[in-house]
Design a protein around this motif. Sequence first.
Motif, PDB file in Angstrom:
ATOM      1  N   TYR A   1     -12.094  30.827   6.789  1.00 53.42           N
ATOM      2  CA  TYR A   1     -13.402  31.434   6.323  1.00 53.42           C
ATOM      3  C   TYR A   1     -14.124  30.441   5.423  1.00 53.42           C
ATOM      4  CZ  TYR A   1     -16.369  34.396   3.728  1.00 53.42           C
ATOM      5  OH  TYR A   1     -17.452  35.134   2.924  1.00 53.42           O
ATOM      6  N   ALA A   2     -13.428  29.640   4.899  1.00 52.06           N
ATOM      7  CA  ALA A   2     -14.370  28.532   4.120  1.00 52.06           C
ATOM      8  C   ALA A   2     -14.608  27.506   4.826  1.00 52.06           C
ATOM      9  CB  ALA A   2     -13.459  28.239   2.907  1.00 52.06           C
ATOM     10  N   LEU A   3     -13.852  27.149   5.915  1.00 52.18           N
ATOM     11  CA  LEU A   3     -14.161  25.826   6.477  1.00 52.18           C
ATOM     12  C   LEU A   3     -14.977  25.737   7.549  1.00 52.18           C
ATOM     13  CD1 LEU A   3     -11.146  23.562   6.066  1.00 52.18           C
ATOM     14  CD2 LEU A   3     -13.232  23.572   4.949  1.00 52.18           C
ATOM     15  N   VAL A   4     -15.257  27.012   8.286  1.00 55.81           N
ATOM     16  CA  VAL A   4     -15.981  27.072   9.694  1.00 55.81           C
ATOM     17  C   VAL A   4     -17.378  26.448   9.310  1.00 55.81           C
ATOM     18  CG1 VAL A   4     -17.007  28.726  11.131  1.00 55.81           C
ATOM     19  CG2 VAL A   4     -14.404  28.943  10.751  1.00 55.81           C
ATOM     20  N   PRO A   5     -18.089  27.182   8.354  1.00 51.58           N
ATOM     21  CA  PRO A   5     -19.510  26.616   8.283  1.00 51.58           C
ATOM     22  C   PRO A   5     -19.496  25.045   8.135  1.00 51.58           C
ATOM     23  CG  PRO A   5     -18.920  28.300   6.798  1.00 51.58           C
ATOM     24  CD  PRO A   5     -17.980  28.217   7.134  1.00 51.58           C
ATOM     25  N   VAL A   6     -18.616  24.612   7.522  1.00 57.55           N
ATOM     26  CA  VAL A   6     -18.476  23.110   7.302  1.00 57.55           C
ATOM     27  C   VAL A   6     -18.096  22.476   8.806  1.00 57.55           C
ATOM     28  CG1 VAL A   6     -17.535  21.118   6.124  1.00 57.55           C
ATOM     29  CG2 VAL A   6     -17.683  23.161   4.709  1.00 57.55           C
ATOM     30  N   LEU A   7     -17.405  22.925   9.289  1.00 56.71           N
ATOM     31  CA  LEU A   7     -16.939  22.250  10.497  1.00 56.71           C
ATOM     32  C   LEU A   7     -17.946  22.485  11.559  1.00 56.71           C
ATOM     33  CD1 LEU A   7     -13.154  23.532  11.051  1.00 56.71           C
ATOM     34  CD2 LEU A   7     -14.068  21.038  10.401  1.00 56.71           C
ATOM     35  N   TRP A   8     -18.726  23.433  11.511  1.00 57.10           N
ATOM     36  CA  TRP A   8     -20.107  23.706  12.335  1.00 57.10           C
ATOM     37  C   TRP A   8     -20.830  22.682  11.900  1.00 57.10           C
ATOM     38  CZ3 TRP A   8     -20.143  26.641  16.501  1.00 57.10           C
ATOM     39  CH2 TRP A   8     -21.296  26.690  17.040  1.00 57.10           C
ATOM     40  N   ILE A   9     -21.268  22.349  10.820  1.00 55.71           N
ATOM     41  CA  ILE A   9     -22.300  21.256  10.525  1.00 55.71           C
ATOM     42  C   ILE A   9     -21.705  19.905  10.813  1.00 55.71           C
ATOM     43  CG2 ILE A   9     -22.965  19.859   8.685  1.00 55.71           C
ATOM     44  CD1 ILE A   9     -24.686  22.035   8.245  1.00 55.71           C
ATOM     45  N   VAL A  10     -20.421  19.479  10.843  1.00 60.57           N
ATOM     46  CA  VAL A  10     -19.756  18.345  11.204  1.00 60.57           C
ATOM     47  C   VAL A  10     -20.015  18.493  12.949  1.00 60.57           C
ATOM     48  CG1 VAL A  10     -17.579  17.080  11.654  1.00 60.57           C
ATOM     49  CG2 VAL A  10     -18.143  18.380   9.445  1.00 60.57           C
ATOM     50  N   SER A  11     -19.447  19.349  13.390  1.00 57.21           N
ATOM     51  CA  SER A  11     -19.922  19.530  14.752  1.00 57.21           C
ATOM     52  C   SER A  11     -21.436  19.281  15.350  1.00 57.21           C
ATOM     53  CB  SER A  11     -19.329  20.996  15.503  1.00 57.21           C
ATOM     54  OG  SER A  11     -19.938  21.155  16.663  1.00 57.21           O
TER      55      SER A  11
ATOM     56  N   LYS B   1       3.516  36.319   6.124  1.00 59.55           N
ATOM     57  CA  LYS B   1       2.351  36.990   5.511  1.00 59.55           C
ATOM     58  C   LYS B   1       1.601  36.070   4.897  1.00 59.55           C
ATOM     59  CE  LYS B   1       2.521  40.054   2.217  1.00 59.55           C
ATOM     60  NZ  LYS B   1       3.246  41.315   1.403  1.00 59.55           N
ATOM     61  N   TRP B   2       2.017  35.216   4.104  1.00 59.42           N
ATOM     62  CA  TRP B   2       1.153  34.311   3.087  1.00 59.42           C
ATOM     63  C   TRP B   2       0.805  33.293   4.094  1.00 59.42           C
ATOM     64  CZ3 TRP B   2      -0.474  34.764  -1.213  1.00 59.42           C
ATOM     65  CH2 TRP B   2       0.125  35.848  -2.140  1.00 59.42           C
ATOM     66  N   ALA B   3       1.263  32.725   5.211  1.00 65.14           N
ATOM     67  CA  ALA B   3       0.608  31.766   6.168  1.00 65.14           C
ATOM     68  C   ALA B   3      -0.703  32.550   6.652  1.00 65.14           C
ATOM     69  CB  ALA B   3       1.723  31.511   7.082  1.00 65.14           C
ATOM     70  N   ILE B   4      -0.631  33.566   7.048  1.00 66.20           N
ATOM     71  CA  ILE B   4      -1.645  34.600   7.761  1.00 66.20           C
ATOM     72  C   ILE B   4      -2.775  34.636   6.980  1.00 66.20           C
ATOM     73  CG2 ILE B   4      -2.341  36.461   8.811  1.00 66.20           C
ATOM     74  CD1 ILE B   4       0.395  36.871  10.095  1.00 66.20           C
ATOM     75  N   ILE B   5      -2.665  34.952   5.454  1.00 66.78           N
ATOM     76  CA  ILE B   5      -3.486  35.199   4.557  1.00 66.78           C
ATOM     77  C   ILE B   5      -4.100  33.751   4.207  1.00 66.78           C
ATOM     78  CG2 ILE B   5      -3.914  35.771   2.107  1.00 66.78           C
ATOM     79  CD1 ILE B   5      -1.971  37.712   2.479  1.00 66.78           C
TER      80      ILE B   5
ATOM     81  N   ILE C   1      -6.363  32.767   7.061  1.00 66.05           N
ATOM     82  CA  ILE C   1      -7.837  33.327   7.038  1.00 66.05           C
ATOM     83  C   ILE C   1      -8.758  32.615   5.920  1.00 66.05           C
ATOM     84  CG2 ILE C   1      -8.682  35.509   6.352  1.00 66.05           C
ATOM     85  CD1 ILE C   1      -6.413  36.940   7.598  1.00 66.05           C
ATOM     86  N   VAL C   2      -8.046  32.643   4.845  1.00 64.86           N
ATOM     87  CA  VAL C   2      -9.060  32.111   3.851  1.00 64.86           C
ATOM     88  C   VAL C   2      -9.575  30.716   4.114  1.00 64.86           C
ATOM     89  CG1 VAL C   2      -8.959  31.149   1.344  1.00 64.86           C
ATOM     90  CG2 VAL C   2      -7.920  33.159   1.831  1.00 64.86           C
ATOM     91  N   VAL C   3      -8.849  29.743   4.608  1.00 64.15           N
ATOM     92  CA  VAL C   3      -9.187  28.367   5.044  1.00 64.15           C
ATOM     93  C   VAL C   3     -10.142  28.324   6.128  1.00 64.15           C
ATOM     94  CG1 VAL C   3      -8.426  26.285   5.955  1.00 64.15           C
ATOM     95  CG2 VAL C   3      -7.083  27.294   4.149  1.00 64.15           C
TER      96      VAL C   3
END
Lengths: 280, 393
Positions: A25-35, A14-18, A21-23
């Motif tokens: 959510y936070a990192l997708v925009p950053v990774l998008w820019i990197v991409s 349960k904790w792993a899934i949460i 999700i948080v990571v």
Amino acid sequence: MAIGGAVTPGRKAKWAIIDIIVVVYALVPVLWIVSLSFKTKDTLADGNFIPRDWTLQNYADIFATDEFIRPLINSLGISIIATLIAVVLGMMAAYAIARLDFPGKKALVGVSLLIAMFPQISLVTPLFNIERELGLFDTWPGLILPYITFALPLAIYTLSAFFREIPWELEKAAKMDGATPGQAFWKVIAPLAAPGVFTTAILVFIFCWNDFLFAISLTSTEASRTVPAALSFFTGTSQFEDPTGTISAAAVVITIPIILFVLFFQRRIVAGLTSGAVKG
Amino acid sequence: MAEIVLDKVTKRYPDGALAVSEMEIEIADGEFVILVGPSGCGKSTALNMIAGLEDISSGELRIDGSRANEKAPKDRDIAMVFQSYALYPHMSVRENMAFPLRLAKVADATVRSKVEEAAEILDLTQHLDRKPSNLSGGQRQRVAMGRAIVRSPKAFLMDEPLSNLDAKLRGQMRTSVSKLQRQLGTTTVYVTHDQTEAMTLGDRVVVLRGGIVQQIGSPQFLYDHPANLFVAGFIGSPSMNFVPATLEDGTLKSPLGTIPLTDRVRRLAEAADAPREVVAGIRPEHFEDAALLDDAHRHGGVSFSATVDVLESMGAEKYAYFSLEEDLATTAELEELAADAGAGDVPGGGSAVVARLAASSEAREGSPLDVWFDPDRIQLFDPAKGTNLTYSA
């Protein structure tokens, strides 16, 4: 350790899934820019998360002109100087607030809170006029001064909380050991407040580094324009060309100092530095 | 090394509270003086004024004959040991002890040898490179002592240095503090609320109450000749028993029976112009189980009979607690002492008479016991002023 219960595989999952999700959510925009920064001009708008056509051209482009390098130097210089001054002044002010009883103490705390709450946008026009009159417009001090002003309340608040935690007897002991008040502060109190000082330094540095409002309003040339402002002036080689790739590459580059800064100072933020000073 | 003179030293806080009032003490070179008293009696304030951590409102502090009122703590050349030890947590034991020497800009080689010498004395050599957080309470205490002794100051000030240690360690440290002070011969002012430390450590004891010096003297002198009720009640453990009594025709009518006054007591009481109503004080160790004494011995004293409420056998001696039909004497001084000892929190605490009996006594809880005492040991106090009516220097 999980609080209130054994760590069962179910709980772990349960904790792993949460966490994921948080990571994400936070990192997708950053990774998008990197991409984006690694994509070629032709594949820029293809919507793929992982670039099909890798290139370092965007990075080569931004470092090829003064358009980026000069603002990067400005950003580093202005942020570091402003952080340094704000933290040193903040330390002294916070120490006075935490330790001393002087007339006007409440007023000082109130005013610094007021500054922190003041909407910065309402000061842009007055500052613009004042700085032009004083010849500070488009200079390093022209940005360093407002940054210090707005960073100080933050610094004072964070630091005074840390100073309050330091046992007062240590200072008395230092005085008895032959220290002047200054020596007692710099040799005993300041090292113990180090975690607070580093935390404050990180926060102030991020504030200065990321500022866009003052940077765009109080600068006009590369003499003092910082990276966030410079990014908005990026253009392609022709007016029909989209500078998305180079902006992405620049955004990635300016994130690196912040990450380094945080990693460097985080190791110094050791909890429980004062343990063992007094019986408690 | 130095002599310290407090000449009418007074501390008055801005809100008007008087912490120390016209304190007069002359501390000789090399002397070990204890400031003792209940919480809030001004003993720590007095120490802080000698240290320079608090300003002196009026009066003069002289160290080695020169006025020190305005000198900063660092210029007084005095070392202090704090109750909380106040070790610098970011420095190792070695650095902690070297700190005063480094501030004094002593050469590196000298610093090293002095620190090692002090560590040797305090048995800290193997801990020199550890941080205070990794030390036990006793070791931290020794580091605090070490930091004080390395620079051979003019005087040591100690603010309840042992009160954070557990009972056994406190006993050991008490002995080593005393040994250390004698070895170094440095003038020492030691603040404590523990009357055992006061009795065992000092050359002289200063008893304070509400910022006013009650009496100054050697521990034994204070024990034998307390100047007033407060000192009598504070010095000695268990403390002196106090009963209300009436002086009548050369006898003392008290809840312990009618006690004939000995010549010595009568003379002193007359000289002091004693009132009719007095407070009689007698120490627990001046009682004895009458059954253990031979007849000749018994005739020299007075006996009374009482039921033993509680009997505590300590092995070497027994403490018998018995309550009297009448209430015990109460005065402002005694109430303050009882409050400081926490007697108010214990139901019935402080309302019993305590007698120390020999271990061979056959006293039993709930049974009546004949208790004997020597009337010459009785001390009489003025209930209004608290002064000792039988005081003789």
